[in-house]
Design an enzyme around this catalytic site. Structure first.
Site, short mmCIF file in Angstrom:
data_model
loop_
_atom_site.label_atom_id
_atom_site.label_comp_id
_atom_site.label_asym_id
_atom_site.label_seq_id
_atom_site.Cartn_x
_atom_site.Cartn_y
_atom_site.Cartn_z
N HIS A 29 1.00 -1.27 -0.13
CA HIS A 29 -0.12 0.04 -0.18
C HIS A 29 0.98 1.34 0.02
O HIS A 29 2.09 1.19 0.53
CB HIS A 29 -0.97 -0.07 1.02
CG HIS A 29 -0.33 -0.04 2.54
ND1 HIS A 29 0.47 -0.98 3.06
CD2 HIS A 29 -0.01 1.02 3.56
CE1 HIS A 29 0.86 -0.97 4.11
NE2 HIS A 29 0.53 0.41 4.61
N GLU A 43 -1.36 4.64 11.50
CA GLU A 43 -1.13 3.37 10.96
C GLU A 43 -1.00 2.25 12.19
O GLU A 43 -0.08 2.62 12.98
CB GLU A 43 0.03 3.22 9.94
CG GLU A 43 -0.05 2.07 9.24
CD GLU A 43 0.92 2.17 8.01
OE1 GLU A 43 1.31 1.36 7.23
OE2 GLU A 43 1.41 3.30 7.91
#
Length: 91
Positions: A29, A43
């Site tokens: 990603h 994250e």
């Protein structure tokens, strides 16, 4: 954020403040700030082990012939891929 899956599939999504995104385990990603203000994001990993591997680093450790064939680039373009990773460390 762009998430790359198997079979040459990728999905790019635009997020607004307060949105939540999910990336399946082991999928590549990429997050890019396309706005004009600072990007602040969290994250999280469901793991006690963290490893960061940049796309450039991943490409640098893949045989050049494969990268050039799959990305349809020449040797000069491949050689121009940065090999130094910018490490982001939590404060």
């Amino acid at each position: 954020m762009t998430v790359v899956s198997t079979g040459n599939r990728a999905r790019t999504m635009d997020f607004q403040a307060g949105d939540v995104g999910y990336v399946e385990k082991s999928l590549l990603h990429y997050i890019e700030n396309t706005g004009d203000t600072d990007l602040v994001f969290l994250e999280m990993f469901r793991s006690s082990y963290y490893q960061d591997l940049s796309l450039a680093e991943w490409l640098a450790h893949t045989p050049s012939e494969l990268v050039m064939a799959h990305l349809r680039i020449d040797k000069a373009t491949f050689d121009a891929i940065p090999r130094d990773e910018a490490v982001i460390v939590p404060s």
